[in-house]
Structure formats: C-alpha cells, structure tokens
Design an enzyme around this catalytic site. Structure first.
Site, short mmCIF file in Angstrom:
data_model
loop_
_atom_site.label_atom_id
_atom_site.label_comp_id
_atom_site.label_asym_id
_atom_site.label_seq_id
_atom_site.Cartn_x
_atom_site.Cartn_y
_atom_site.Cartn_z
CD GLU A 41 16.38 40.58 9.94
OE1 GLU A 41 16.74 40.65 8.75
OE2 GLU A 41 16.12 39.49 10.50
CG HIS A 77 19.17 33.44 6.05
ND1 HIS A 77 18.62 34.21 7.04
CD2 HIS A 77 19.02 32.14 6.44
CE1 HIS A 77 18.14 33.42 7.99
NE2 HIS A 77 18.37 32.17 7.65
CG HIS A 108 20.12 37.77 9.36
ND1 HIS A 108 19.83 36.50 8.91
CD2 HIS A 108 20.97 37.59 10.41
CE1 HIS A 108 20.46 35.61 9.65
NE2 HIS A 108 21.17 36.24 10.57
CD GLU A 143 18.60 37.20 5.08
OE1 GLU A 143 19.37 37.40 6.02
OE2 GLU A 143 17.46 36.71 5.21
ZN LIG Z 1 18.41 36.19 7.45
#
Ligand SMILES: [Zn+2]
Length: 358
Positions: free
Chosen positions: A327, A125, A268, A128
């Site tokens: 994350e 992403h 992420h 990110e």
């Molecule tokens: Zn992500």
C-alpha cells in the site's frame, strides 16, 4: 536503435563495439543467436539512440530516463511510454494477456529469462493509478542500468537480469483508470452516473467499468468477502456475481496459473504498509521477505488484515508462494502527484529487494 549490419559481423562484435552485455543483444535479436550477418541484415542495439545515417558509427548511448511517468497516467500515456521503452530496450518483451471490458489491452512486460519468476502489478483499482507511475519509473531505471552498466544501489543489474524473470502488468484496470482521470466515455455516461450514486465525480472510483471490484474477485473466501461488501455494482467493494467473472481479474488469474511465479507483489494505495499473510497458508519465506522489505523501506509490515478475495490472497492459497499487497503513500485516493517523489523514494527499496531476495 536498429542498424544495418556489417557483412560478416556477429552479435559478439556488436557486444564489444557498443560495450553491451552479449545476452542483451541476443534477447534483442531473437533468432539470430549465433548468426553471421549479411550486409542487408538489421541489428537491434539496445540502449542507443538512432543515428541519422543508419550506420553504426554514431554511438549515442541513452544515459537519462526516457520516460517521465510523474503525470496523470492514463492508459494512452502508459501505452506511449511502453512503446518508447520497448523500442529503446528491445530485450524487454511485451504481450497482451487479455482485454478489459472496453476492449483495452491488458499488457504484460517481461524482463530477463532467469529461473526466479517475480511478478508485479499496479492499478488493480482505478483510483490507485499512481502505482503504475511508480512501477514504470523503476522499470526505466532498471532498463537503463542494464545497458549503461550502472549499478542500482550497489546491485549489479545484469546479475538481476540473469537470475530473474520479471513480469509486470503495470495497469490491470485500464478502464477504471481512464474513468478516474478522464471521466466516462459519452455512451456510458448515464449508466455510470447511476452506478456512481448520481454523481459526476468519478475520482474515487475503484472498480472496473462494470462496477466490480477486481481485487475482491478471487476464489479465496470470496463468499465471506461478498457478504461484507455491497450487493450490486458500485464504485467500490462489489465482488461480482461470481469469482473471476470479469475479464481483467480472470486474465490475471490465468497469467499466474500459466507463469508459476515465485514471488508476487500487487501495488495499491494507500497506507504505507504491506500485507503478506493469508489464513496461515503463506510459506515460511514470506516472513523472511517481509522482514527484508521492512528493512529496505519505512513501510510497516502487517501479516493479516480482515479482507479477502484479493489477488495476493488467492495466489498464496493456490500456489503456497509468497504474495504481497503493498500500500503506497498515505492519504485519500487518488493520491496526488505531489506525493509521487516521496512514494517512489520509499518504495524503491521494496522494488529492488523483491528482485534479489529469493
Ligand atoms: Zn487497491
């Protein structure tokens, strides 16, 4: 560095002279495994700086990190750092596994030739991109540990090198990262301005440059995910017109198919947690690895979330091997660089554990 060989010398000789593991010299000088060098041959010596006279007498070992990825890390900054590291540590392999929509190379790095195949990726992403910074910092530490012989938290780096093949795609979505950090390319401005809801602020952009969310592109409940998301190109959450229709996501699918990874980690932001289940298809060792990660970091272990069609979902479904979405950090994406030190400190244990847990 690269030196002129001594007449009649061998890699074994350089291994002793430079106090380097033989295997690193072999992998830095492919095709010269058992060769006896002639005086005009060149030998690559990993982990040493070039001496001015091109001789092998000046021994300047690289002790400090060569790169500082705690910066606004766009694609060109990444490319520069990869060049620095491949030059200093030529046993690391670099190859291009595909191209982005805007024709930027999607780069894979490989370290080690061991039987356990581990894969990490960052910046699926755009907003990110700090995930790429964290991966590159650890990579530099690992490479430096190999050539200096320093342990990483009591772990022998050479043991990791000999037992694993680490595949890294540090920036899956270079167009998205560059859009977030540098704004749109002039010729794309109008189109992207429209896709972005007539806003010139692209800092929240997750998707690739065509407005497809690359981590909602995989054939693992793709249809279900699509119905929950948005129905047209957008800064986030559009799964595309069909699975793997984007070059970035299909390159990553091909990589996994060709490589047969034993463990996969997709980095992420944000949430300080990690996900490791997919519809009960994950193998039993996923739980054991999740427990090891939870022990090695303050991040929360979460089995399932209500989101599908991601890279790790598809990886688990297709190969029945452990896959994780990690994350990093907490806050609103893009997370600020002021969080970087904390992020790195907290994810460090997960990086290292992933290399020794299998
Ligand atoms: Zn992500």
């Amino acid at each position: 560095m690269e030196i002129r060989a001594k007449q009649g010398s061998t890699l074994k000789y350089y291994s002793q002279f430079y106090n380097l593991p033989h295997i690193l010299l072999q992998h830095s000088n492919p095709g010269q495994m058992a060769a006896i060098f002639k005086s005009h041959d060149r030998v690559r010596i990993p982990g040493y700086l070039d001496s001015k006279d091109g001789s092998d007498t000046a021994k300047i070992r690289i002790e400090e990190p060569l790169i500082n990825p705690k910066i606004r890390y766009d694609f060109s900054a990444l490319q520069k750092d990869i060049e620095v590291l491949t030059e200093a540590y030529p046993f690391m392999e670099k190859r291009i596994i595909g191209k982005s929509v805007l024709n930027k190379p999607i780069i894979e790095l490989r370290i080690g030739r061991g039987p356990k195949k581990i894969h990490w990726n960052g910046s699926f992403h755009g907003n990110e991109w700090i995930t790429t910074c964290a991966i590159m910092k650890f990579l530099n530490e690992y490479l430096a540990a190999l050539t200096t012989g320093r342990n990483i938290n009591k772990v022998d780096p050479l043991q990791i090198y000999e037992s694993t093949t680490l595949s890294i795609v540090p920036m899956v979505n270079p167009d998205g990262v560059d859009l977030v950090l540098n704004g749109p390319p002039p010729e794309q401005f109008e189109k992207l301005y429209e896709l972005n809801g007539q806003s010139g602020d692209f800092t929240g952009w997750k998707a690739n440059i065509r407005g497809v969310d690359l981590n909602k592109q995989y054939p693992a409940k793709w249809q279900e995910q699509k119905q929950k998301g948005v129905s047209a190109p957008s800064p986030r959450d559009f799964g595309g017109t069909e699975p793997l229709c984007e070059p970035e996501s299909s390159s990553m699918a091909r990589l996994a198919e060709d490589s047969q990874f034993d463990l996969l980690l997709a980095f992420h932001t944000q949430g300080k947690e990690f996900y490791w289940g997919y519809e009960g298809m994950e193998p039993p060792e996923s739980k054991i690895i999740a427990e090891a990660f939870a022990k090695a970091s303050p991040y929360q272990s979460v089995k399932d979330i209500d989101s599908f069609a991601g890279y790790k979902d598809w990886f688990i479904k297709k190969f029945r091997k452990p896959g994780f979405t990690i994350e990093l950090g907490k806050g609103i994406n893009p997370l600020p660089l002021s969080q970087f030190d904390e992020i790195y400190r907290e994810v460090f244990g997960i990086f290292l554990t992933s290399l020794i847990v299998l």
